[in-house]
Design an enzyme around this catalytic site. Structure first.
Site, short mmCIF file in Angstrom:
data_model
loop_
_atom_site.label_atom_id
_atom_site.label_comp_id
_atom_site.label_asym_id
_atom_site.label_seq_id
_atom_site.Cartn_x
_atom_site.Cartn_y
_atom_site.Cartn_z
CG ASN A 11 -1.67 1.23 1.48
OD1 ASN A 11 -1.75 2.09 0.60
ND2 ASN A 11 -2.26 1.36 2.67
CE LYS A 13 -0.04 3.15 4.91
NZ LYS A 13 0.12 3.25 6.36
CG HIS A 98 -5.64 1.85 5.56
ND1 HIS A 98 -5.22 2.76 6.50
CD2 HIS A 98 -4.61 1.00 5.36
CE1 HIS A 98 -3.97 2.46 6.85
NE2 HIS A 98 -3.58 1.40 6.18
CD GLU A 100 -2.72 5.38 7.00
OE1 GLU A 100 -2.82 5.48 5.77
OE2 GLU A 100 -1.72 4.90 7.57
CD GLU A 164 -3.29 -2.71 7.53
OE1 GLU A 164 -2.19 -2.94 7.03
OE2 GLU A 164 -3.95 -1.68 7.30
N GLY A 170 2.91 1.98 10.87
CA GLY A 170 3.90 3.04 10.73
C GLY A 170 4.67 3.35 12.00
CB SER A 207 5.43 -2.20 12.01
OG SER A 207 5.10 -0.86 12.33
P1 PGA Z 1 3.06 0.11 7.63
O1 PGA Z 1 1.56 0.35 7.12
O2 PGA Z 1 3.54 -1.17 6.98
O3 PGA Z 1 3.82 1.32 7.15
O4 PGA Z 1 3.00 -0.01 9.11
C1 PGA Z 1 0.69 -0.74 6.97
C2 PGA Z 1 -0.62 -0.26 6.40
O5 PGA Z 1 -1.08 0.84 6.76
O6 PGA Z 1 -1.23 -0.96 5.58
#
Ligand code: PGA
Length: 244
Positions: A11, A13, A98, A100, A164, A170, A207
């Site tokens: 992803n 983003k 997601h 976010e 997740e 992150g 992560s």
């Molecule tokens: P990350 O994000 O691997 O940077 O922790 C995972 C995600 O949001 O899908």
């Protein structure tokens, strides 16, 4: 039952310019020897969907999108991109729900379910994201939150799930293997309670890095990974794919 094929999905983003599509070439070259049961997807921003599809054509990298509109039909929806448009551009997967987007765009389980349904109707494989916040985990509610999100965000049995934990995205933090196994089992139970026992795939995200990918992918009930930051550089993402 034969083992489910792993899915390792990246992803990007809100990162990525046209020049970054060169990462797809490097990724393709680096994963040529990975066993064919490992499916690989990259989800760049919409601006790059068609170019990414063209760049990846004929190889094993599928392209996905990071969101779709909840409405399926074309219409007066300024700024939205429909699942049918994403499919027309050559996308095969659509991330929906997601954390976010749940956090910053106010996306509810009902909206996420509508988006997943729109994706399915267009022939895309929705990757439905669920996961608890740190406060919810500290309060001992992680399993209950995930079970509720699974039940309310999945409109049909033929979706892909991604667990997740919000606090692991992150941050460099990950749950323990036992905690991941527990939540994946809970997500599977909630899914099976709604749709009957199925071969739904449940990805882990949060992560995932080259250094921990093999360990995370070996956890019982983990059928792949959804990777954010470490999917941006072909070298790192290829190392994660190779751990599958
Ligand atoms: P990350 O994000 O691997 O940077 O922790 C995972 C995600 O949001 O899908």
């Amino acid at each position: 039952m034969p083992p489910k094929p792993l899915l390792i999905a990246g992803n990007w983003k809100m990162y990525g310019r046209a020049a970054d599509l060169a990462e797809l070439d490097a990724l393709a070259a680096a994963i040529g020897g990975v066993r064919p049961e490992v499916e690989v997807a990259v989800c760049p921003p919409f601006t790059l969907t068609m170019a990414a599809v063209a760049r990846a054509a004929g190889g094993r990298i599928a392209i996905g999108v990071q969101d779709v509109a909840a409405v399926g039909a074309d219409g007066a929806h300024t700024g939205e991109v429909s699942a049918a448009m994403a499919a027309d551009a050559g996308a095969r997967y659509a991330i929906v729900g997601h954390s976010e987007r749940r956090a910053t765009q106010g996306e509810t389980d009902a909206l996420v379910a509508a988006k997943a349904e729109a994706a399915l109707a267009a022939g895309l494989a929705p990757i439905v994201c669920v996961g608890e916040t740190l406060e919810e985990r500290k309060a001992g509610q992680a399993a209950a939150v995930v079970a509720r999100q699974v039940a309310a965000s999945c409109p049909a049995p033929n979706v892909i799930l991604a667990y997740e934990p919000v606090w692991a995205i992150g941050t460099g933090l990950t749950p323990t293997a036992a905690e991941i196994a527990e939540i994946h089992a809970e997500a599977w139970r909630a899914f099976a309670a709604k749709f009957g026992a199925t071969a739904v795939r449940i990805l882990y995200g949060g992560s995932v890095k080259p250094a921990n990918a093999a360990e995370l992918l070996a956890i019982d009930g983990v059928d792949g990974a959804l990777v954010g930051g470490a999917s941006l550089k072909a070298k790192d993402f290829a190392a994660i794919v190779s751990a599958g």
